[in-house]
Write a protein that holds these residues in place. Structure first.
Motif, short mmCIF file in Angstrom:
data_model
loop_
_atom_site.label_atom_id
_atom_site.label_comp_id
_atom_site.label_asym_id
_atom_site.label_seq_id
_atom_site.Cartn_x
_atom_site.Cartn_y
_atom_site.Cartn_z
N PRO A 115 1.84 -32.44 -7.37
CA PRO A 115 0.68 -31.51 -7.59
C PRO A 115 0.63 -30.06 -7.21
N ALA A 116 0.15 -29.34 -8.09
CA ALA A 116 0.27 -27.91 -7.69
C ALA A 116 0.20 -27.29 -6.25
N SER A 117 -0.33 -27.89 -5.49
CA SER A 117 -0.57 -27.44 -4.09
C SER A 117 0.76 -27.51 -3.46
N GLU A 118 1.37 -28.78 -3.50
CA GLU A 118 2.81 -28.77 -3.05
C GLU A 118 3.84 -28.36 -3.58
N TYR A 119 3.71 -28.14 -5.07
CA TYR A 119 4.77 -27.45 -5.79
C TYR A 119 4.82 -26.01 -5.46
N GLU A 120 3.76 -25.35 -5.28
CA GLU A 120 3.51 -23.87 -4.88
C GLU A 120 4.00 -23.79 -3.49
N ARG A 121 3.81 -24.83 -2.80
CA ARG A 121 4.13 -24.50 -1.35
C ARG A 121 5.70 -24.49 -1.14
N ILE A 122 6.42 -25.16 -1.91
CA ILE A 122 7.94 -25.01 -1.92
C ILE A 122 8.68 -24.39 -2.76
N LEU A 123 7.81 -23.80 -3.75
CA LEU A 123 8.62 -23.08 -4.75
C LEU A 123 9.29 -21.97 -4.21
N THR A 124 8.89 -21.08 -3.38
CA THR A 124 9.70 -20.06 -3.08
C THR A 124 10.95 -20.24 -2.01
N ASP A 125 10.86 -21.60 -1.64
CA ASP A 125 12.02 -22.11 -0.89
C ASP A 125 13.30 -22.62 -1.64
#
Length: 248
Positions: free
Chosen positions: A24-34
């Motif tokens: 989901p977008a919330s999880e994806y955005e949370r790890i994207l920069t990592d």
């Protein structure tokens, strides 16, 4: 050693990996920069047997083989991973290391995620945890069926199974692989692989060139393979987001 970099506009979309695409977008955005993009050159050993694994790798292209080696120097592939999955499940399974090494058999790219971030995400109990456990179940099915296949089926059937499983993880009917590499992955002599491929070529199922194999008739290849291919394929289709391959 591969080089890593953070995603940019010129980088491949992390969502080319089906596990990342399912978040989901919330999880994806949370790890994207990592997520760090890494090149996976042919033959690169991501981790050796017994290594403490520090990163999960999510391939967007290319194929990674899990290889078990014996003390006498012989080895064989126990499973393979493409953009349907990830490499490094020991990070969240609690064992820290695996008895297999991980080796790139088809060059490509992957996004890696650190042990620390994956453990954080796993503790949150979201979609990444869910698909990671489903992928692990699918991997167990593949490893178990490979063991059965190696024990009970002919080399002709095993080569057909390997070709089809590899095709499922590529965007082409042409594989860049040597007969020596196939022998290494199947744990058999190169000469035996050459004999099987020669017969498949005579039967017009494939064509061989230097360092490449082109599948000409996938349907006939599927008719020739043992049931192990369908068992594993169907389990991946049942468990994982998206499609692991085509049986057209």
């Amino acid at each position: 050693m591969s080089k890593s970099k953070t995603p940019s506009s010129s980088s491949p979309d992390p969502k080319l990996n089906r596990m990342l695409a399912s978040l989901p977008a919330s999880e994806y955005e949370r790890i994207l920069t990592d997520l760090q993009l890494v090149e996976m050159p042919l033959g690169w050993t991501i981790s050796e047997s017994g290594d403490h694994v520090n990163y999960l790798h999510f391939p967007t292209s290319g194929i990674v083989s899990l290889i078990y080696s014996l003390e006498d120097g012989s080895s064989s592939e126990t499973a393979l991973v493409g953009n349907e999955g990830m490499v490094g499940i020991s990070i969240f399974m609690g064992g820290d290391s695996m008895p297999t090494s991980t080796e790139v058999q088809s060059a490509g790219q992957a996004y890696r995620l650190s042990r620390k971030i994956m453990k954080r995400e796993f503790s949150l109990g979201g979609q990444l945890q869910h698909v990671a456990l489903l992928f692990t179940q699918a991997m167990i099915a593949q490893t178990s069926q490979t063991a059965v296949c190696n024990q009970h089926h002919s080399l002709d059937q095993k080569v057909c199974r390997w070709l089809l499983m590899t095709l499922d993880r590529t965007d082409s009917n042409q594989l860049k692989v040597t007969q020596e590499m196939i022998g290494h992955l199947l744990g058999v002599r190169r000469e035996s692989v050459t004999q099987v491929l020669g017969q498949l070529q005579m039967d017009h199922l494939l064509d061989r060139g230097r360092g490449r194999i082109t599948v000409l008739d996938r349907t006939k290849l599927e008719e020739r393979v043992c049931e192990c291919y369908a068992v594993v394929h169907d389990e991946y289709e049942r468990l994982l987001p998206g499609k692991s391959g085509s049986k057209n």
